[in-house]
Design an enzyme around this catalytic site. Structure first.
Site, PDB file in Angstrom:
ATOM      1  N   MET A  29     -41.093 -17.752  16.291  1.00  0.00           N
ATOM      2  CA  MET A  29     -40.973 -17.356  17.692  1.00  0.00           C
ATOM      3  C   MET A  29     -39.726 -16.521  17.902  1.00  0.00           C
ATOM      4  SD  MET A  29     -42.145 -17.445  20.726  1.00  0.00           S
ATOM      5  CE  MET A  29     -41.287 -16.547  22.006  1.00  0.00           C
ATOM      6  N   GLU A  30     -39.908 -15.414  18.629  1.00  0.00           N
ATOM      7  CA  GLU A  30     -38.885 -14.376  18.732  1.00  0.00           C
ATOM      8  C   GLU A  30     -37.866 -14.583  19.836  1.00  0.00           C
ATOM      9  OE1 GLU A  30     -42.227 -13.886  19.532  1.00  0.00           O
ATOM     10  OE2 GLU A  30     -42.394 -12.612  21.295  1.00  0.00           O
TER      11      GLU A  30
ATOM     12  N   GLU B 280     -40.684 -10.932  13.835  1.00  0.00           N
ATOM     13  CA  GLU B 280     -39.923 -11.553  14.929  1.00  0.00           C
ATOM     14  C   GLU B 280     -38.703 -10.705  15.277  1.00  0.00           C
ATOM     15  OE1 GLU B 280     -41.621 -13.729  16.310  1.00  0.00           O
ATOM     16  OE2 GLU B 280     -42.952 -14.269  14.653  1.00  0.00           O
TER      17      GLU B 280
HETATM   18 ZN   LIG Z   1     -45.330 -11.769  17.644  1.00  0.00          ZN
END
Ligand SMILES: [Zn+2]
Length: 881
Positions: free
Chosen positions: A268-269, A303
Site C-alpha cells: 500500500m502506497e 508503490e
Molecule cells: Zn497500486
C-alpha cells in the site's frame, strides 16, 4: 454485517461533499486493551456543494466517547449516530470538530483500519478503512493536511511511524512516549498510515535530481533484518527511473517501507510510509526465488511510482480507481521491461490478461475499466481495473509514441498536482498535449468485455497485393449490450519466405479518427470501424502475416493459420512476443488433439525446438517461455465449454511427448547452463536459471537421469530458485515416496521461516500430483497453517482452487464444497479475503454440465448463509443472477 440487502452505488450520482476538511489532527493512544483516537477536524463549507449545514461522516465499529464543536461538547440531540455514520446538523461556514472514539485493533480480523499483526500495530485504509479509525469524510476527493501524534509505551513500541516528516519525539509526564508526524502534502484519508512496534530498520540514502538527500528506511521484525537489501536497491532504481523516464522527483525528506505479515493486499502506497505484505518485500538468496525477487522489484516500484500517479494526483471517487492503478501498473511494467527483458515482460503480462482478465470479462463480474456502479469497492481491485487498465494506457502510449506520451503525462501532472481527478482528465491531458482527438478511444474505459477481432486474408498474385479484412465485435456483458467499435491498434508485420520483415505499403492511409492508418515507426495499423479492409501492395509472393505483435491490444484474435505457418513464426518472427504466441497456438492445437488420443511430437516441431534449446545466442528466459506449455487455466480460456479433466489429460500427454522427444536436448541444455558462480539476483543469471530449471522439469519427466539430477540439485543448491525447482521436479517425477521424503526434508530445513513455509504449502496445494482433497485437509490442520493470515490462506486454498484444477474439479464436487466452506468461514472474520477466494466458483456457467451443476449448488449454499458481508454478497448474487 447488516440486515437490509446491500445497495449499489452509482457513478452518475457523484456530487461534491458539503464540507472540506482542511486540517486533520489525530492523536492515537495505543493501549493493550483498546486504542483511543482523538480527531480534530478543521471544516470549511464547500459552497459549490449547495450547503445545507448538514455534515454526514462515515464510521464503522467505533465507540463514540466525546464530540465537541468549536470547543463545546455537543448535546445528544445535536447529532445522530448509526452503524455507519455520524450526522451533525445546523452547521455554519467554518468549524473545528473534535471527535474522540475508542477502537479495538486486537479484535480487528478484517485487517482494515488499525489492527494488530503479531506484536505490532499497523493500518490499511484503502479503500474505506479509515472509517474504522474515526468518523470522517472517507472519500478520496476530501484532501487534508494530516498531523499525527502517537502515544504509547516507548519500551514496547520503540518505533512509531506515520506519514510525512517526524516533527517531535518526547516523553510525557506519565512516562509514555509521544511521537509526532506532519505530512505537508494534502491527501485523502485512504493514504493515511500508522505503524508502531519493536522493529529494526536498514537505512540508505538517495540524492534526487535536484540534489536533495532523501533517507530511505525499511522496517522489519528483528528476524528479517537480513532480507531488506534487495528492496532497498529496487527502491533506489525506481526513484532514478521515475526521474529519468517521467521527470518525477520524490518530495519528502524520508521514504519508509514497513513489512507486515498479516496483510490483505500486496502493498500500500501510503504517503511516505508504504506498508508491504512481507511476502512482497523480504528476500535473501537462500529463501526467495528469482520470481519472488522480480515480484518484489515490481511491487516496490509500483508503490513508489504511486507517489505521483495516485498520491500527488489522486482519484476523485472510486469509479476512477484505474486512473491511478492502470497508469501505475503501466509504469511498473515499463520499469520491469527496462530492468529485464521487454519481450519476456510482455509475454508474462499477456499471459496474465488472457488467463485471468479475459475470464473476468467473460464472467458475471465483467465490468468496464471505469465501472458505472458497485456494491463493495473492495471487490473492484480487479485485473480489469489494474491489468486491462494498464493495457488501455499502453495503447495510448502506442498511439502517441513515447515522446507524445511523455508530453501528455507532463501536462497531466502539472495541471492536476494536488487535485483529485478523473480518467477523463487523464485522457484530456494526453489529447491537449498532442492535439489529438481520443473520443473514440475512450470507449475502452466504458465498454466491458473482450473485443474479438477476426482476420481474413486474400492474396492476389496478379495485383501483388494482400487484402486483409479485420472485423471486430464485443460480446454482451451483464448490463451492457450492442457495443460500439473500439479503436484498436494492430501492430503487425509481413514475413517473406526467409522469415525477414517486408516493407509495408498500405491503403487507406487515414482512419476514422483522422489519424494516419499506418505509421512505419510504430508499425501500427489503426482499426476503428466494425469492419475494415486494408490493402498491402508491392508483394511479389504471399507473405506470412504476423498480427498483434507485442500484444498491441487486449483482444481475442480469430485468425486461422496453418500449423506450418505457426511453426515458421515460432522460428522466425522478428517480434519475440509473437514467436511465443505462435508457439502457444501450436501447443493449444496439440493439446486439443491429445485429449482424444496418444500424442507424438511432430518431427518438424521437434527440430525447431531442438534448435531453440541449443542456440546460445538467444535470451534463455525467452527460450524458456517459448517451450513452456500453456497452463490449464490458460487453455480453459481458449475453450468454449470447459472440461478440466480433458484439458489436464491433453496437456499431460503433450508434456510427456515433448519430454521424450527432446530428452537429450533438455539434458544437454541443463548441463550447458549449470553454473557454479555465486548466486546473484541479477537479470542474466535469472534468465539462465529459468531455462535451466525448465529443462530440468522436462528432463525429469522422461528419464531417471533427470530425476537423479533433480535430487542432486535439491540437496546441494545454495538458493531457493534451484531448490524449489528441484522440489517441483521431484513432486512431478511420479515417485510418491521420493516426493514425500523431499517435502519432509524441506519442511525440516525451513519450518522457522514463515515465507518459505508458505511456498512449501502452495507447492503441495497447487500440485496436480499432490493437491488432493485429503492433502488439503491435512494442510489446513498443519501447525504451519493459520486462518487469520491471508498469505497462508492463499497458499493453501487459493493455490488449490486456482492451480490444482484436476482436484478442485473433482467429479463428486468435494473440491467446490471445500472452497465454499472456507468462504463461509472467512465471511465472518475477513470478508475481503473471503470474497477474493470466491472467484473460481463464479465460473460455473462455462463448465461441462455435470460439474457446472455441482459448482452452482455450492454457490447457492454460500448465498443462503445469514449475515453475508457486502463483499461476499456482491460476488455471489451477481454470479447467480
Ligand atoms: Zn497500486
Amino acid at each position: 454485517m447488516r440486515d437490509a440487502q446491500p445497495q449499489s452505488i452509482y457513478l452518475k450520482d457523484y456530487c461534491q461533499p458539503e464540507y472540506w476538511i482542511n486540517q486533520t489532527e489525530l492523536t492515537f493512544e495505543l493501549q493493550e486493551d483498546a486504542t483511543v483516537v482523538t480527531a480534530v477536524l478543521t471544516l470549511e463549507a464547500n459552497n459549490a456543494g449547495n450547503q445545507s449545514g448538514v455534515l454526514e461522516l462515515q464510521g464503522q465499529q467505533l465507540e463514540l466517547l466525546q464530540l465537541a464543536l468549536d470547543g463545546t461538547t455537543l448535546a445528544a440531540d445535536a447529532y445522530t449516530v448509526t452503524d455507519d455514520s455520524l450526522t451533525i446538523t445546523g452547521l455554519a461556514q467554518q468549524h473545528q470538530l473534535s471527535i474522540v472514539t475508542r477502537i479495538d485493533p486486537a479484535a480487528n480480523t478484517a485487517l482494515e483500519g488499525l489492527y494488530r499483526s503479531g506484536g505490532m500495530y499497523c493500518t490499511q485504509c484503502e479503500a474505506e478503512g479509515f472509517r474504522r479509525i474515526t468518523y470522517y469524510l472517507d472519500r478520496p476527493d476530501v484532501m487534508s493536511v494530516f498531523t499525527t501524534h502517537i502515544i504509547a509505551d516507548g519500551e514496547r513500541y520503540p518505533v512509531m511511524l506515520s506519514n510525512g516528516n517526524c516533527i517531535a519525539d518526547e516523553t510525557l509526564a506519565d512516562g509514555r512516549r509521544q511521537v509526532s508526524w506532519l505530512d505537508p502534502h494534502r491527501k485523502p484519508a485512504y493514504l493515511f498510515a500508522l505503524v508502531a512496534g519493536d522493529l529494526l530498520h536498514k537505512e540508505d540514502h538517495f540524492t534526487t535530481m535536484s540534489g536533495r538527500d532523501v533517507t530511505l528506511r525499511i522496517f522489519v521484525e528483528p528476524q528479517n533484518i537480513d532480507k531488506t537489501e534487495y528492496a532497498l536497491d529496487a527502491l533506489k532504481r525506481s526513484m532514478r527511473w521515475d526521474e529519468e523516464v517521467y521527470g518525477r522527483e520524490y518530495d519528502l525528506d524520508i521514504f519508509m517501507i514497513v513489512a507486515v505479515d498479516d496483510f490483505n493486499m500486496g502493498a500500500m502506497e501510503n504517503k511516505g510510509l508504504n506498508v508491504f505484505n512481507s511476502s512482497c518485500v523480504l528476500a535473501n538468496p537462500a529463501t526467495a526465488t528469482d520470481a519472488a525477487y522480480q515480484r518484489i522489484e515490481a511491487i516496490v516500484a509500483h508503490e513508489y511510482f504511486h507517489n505521483w500517479s495516485g498520491n500527488r494526483v489522486t482519484c476523485r471517487d472510486w469509479f476512477q480507481l484505474s486512473l491511478k492503478e492502470g497508469f501505475t501498473v503501466f509504469r511498473d511494467a515499463s520499469f520491469s521491461a527496462d530492468m529485464h527483458s521487454a519481450t519476456v515482460k510482455r509475454i508474462e503480462d499477456a499471459r496474465m490478461v488472457r488467463t485471468v482478465q479475459f475470464a473476468e470479462d467473460g464472467g458475471p463480474m465483467a465490468h468496464p475499466v471505469q465501472p458505472d456502479s458497485f456494491i463493495e469497492i473492495a471487490n473492484f481491485y480487479t485485473v480489469t481495473i489494474y491489468e486491462k487498465g494498464a493495457e488501455v494506457v499502453g495503447m495510448i502510449h502506442k498511439i502517441l509514441g513515447a515522446d507524445g506520451f511523455r508530453k501528455g503525462s507532463d501536462l497531466y501532472f502539472e495541471r492536476h498536482d494536488g487535485q483529485a481527478v478523473t480518467i477523463h482528465d487523464f485522457v484530456a491531458a494526453m489529447e491537449d498535449a498532442n492535439g489529438i482527438d481520443l473520443t473514440l478511444f475512450k470507449r475502452w474505459y466504458k465498454q466491458a468485455g473482450t473485443p474479438v477481432v477476426s482476420a481474413e486474408v486474400d492474396y492476389r498474385a496478379d495485383e501483388q497485393a494482400l487484402y486483409l479484412t479485420l472485423r471486430q465485435q464485443c460480446p454482451d456483458t451483464p448490463g451492457q449490450t450492442n457495443k460500439q467499435p473500439m479503436w484498436i491498434p494492430v501492430q503487425l508485420g509481413l514475413l517473406d519466405a526467409n522469415g525477414q520483415d517486408l516493407p509495408v505499403q498500405v491503403t487507406p492511409s487515414v482512419n476514422a479518427a483522422g489519424m494516419e492508418t499506418w505509421t512505419a515507426a510504430s508499425q501500427v495499423l489503426h482499426l476503428t470501424e466494425a469492419e475494415q479492409t486494408f490493402v498491402f501492395s508491392g508483394l511479389e509472393s504471399q507473405p506470412v502475416l504476423s498480427l498483434f505483435r507485442d500484444f498491441s491490444a487486449p483482444v481475442k484474435v480469430e485468425f486461422e493459420q496453418s500449423a506450418q505457418d505457426l511453426l515458421f513464426r515460432l522460428q522466425h518472427d522478428s517480434d519475440g512476443f509473437n514467436r511465443w504466441d505462435a508457439g502457444q497456438r501450436l501447443m493449444l492445437g496439440w493439446i486439443d488433439q491429445a485429449r482424444l488420443d496418444e500424442f507424438e511430437l511432430p518431427e518438424d516441431a521437434r527440430q525447431v525446438m531442438a534448435e531453440l534449446l541449443s542456440d546460445d545466442t538467444l535470451d534463455p528466459a525467452m527460450v524458456s517461455y517459448l517451450l513452456t506449455l500453456p497452463s490449464e487455466a490458460y487453455i480453459a480460456e481458449f475453450s468454449d465449454q470447459v472440461d478440466p479433466h480433458a484439458i489436464h489429460l491433453g496437456r499431460q500427454r503433450v508434456r510427456l511427448a515433448m519430454a521424450m522427444a527432446l530428452n537429450e536436448q533438455f539434458a544437454a541444455c541443463y548441463q550447458r547452463l549449470l553454473s557454479h558462480a555465486e548466486y546473484q539476483p541479477e537479470p542474466q543469471q535469472m534468465a539462465a536459471r529459468t531455462l535451466k530449471n525448465l529443462a530440468l522439469s522436462y528432463w525429469s519427466v522422461a528419464s531417471d537421469a533427470g530425476v537423479r539430477q533433480a535430487l542432486a540439485q535439491f540437496g546441494s543448491s545454495d538458493n531457493m530458485t534451484d531448490q524449489m525447482a528441484a522440489l517441483q521436479a521431484l513432486i512431478c517425477s511420479g515417485d510418491d515416496e521420493l516426493a514425500q521424503q523431499s517435502l519432509e526434508a524441506f519442511y525440516q530445513q525451513w519450518q522457522n521461516d514463515a515465507l518459505v513455509v508458505n511456498q512449501w504449502l502452495s507447492v503441495q496445494a497447487g500440485s496436480a500430483d499432490l493437491g488432493t482433497l485429503s492433502r488439503i485437509q491435512q494442510l489446513l490442520e498443519h501447525e504451519a497453517f493459520d486462518w487469520r493470515n491471508p498469505n497462508k490462506i492463499r497458499s493453501v486454498i487459493g493455490a488449490f482452487a486456482n492451480q490444482a484444477l484436476c482436484h478442485f474439479h473433482a467429479q463428486d464436487g468435494s473440491g467446490y464444497r471445500l472452497l465454499a466452506d472456507a468462504v463461509i468461514r472467512l465471511n465472518a472474520t475477513n470478508p475481503q479475503i473471503a470474497s477474493r477466494l470466491l472467484t473460481p466458483l463464479t465460473k460455473w456457467r462455462r463448465l461441462v454440465p455435470a460439474l457446472s451443476e455441482q459448482m452452482k449448488e455450492q454457490l447457492e449454499r454460500v448465498a443462503a448463509q445469514p449475515d453475508l458481508s457486502r463483499d461476499v454478497y456482491e460476488i455471489v448474487s451477481k454470479s447467480l443472477a
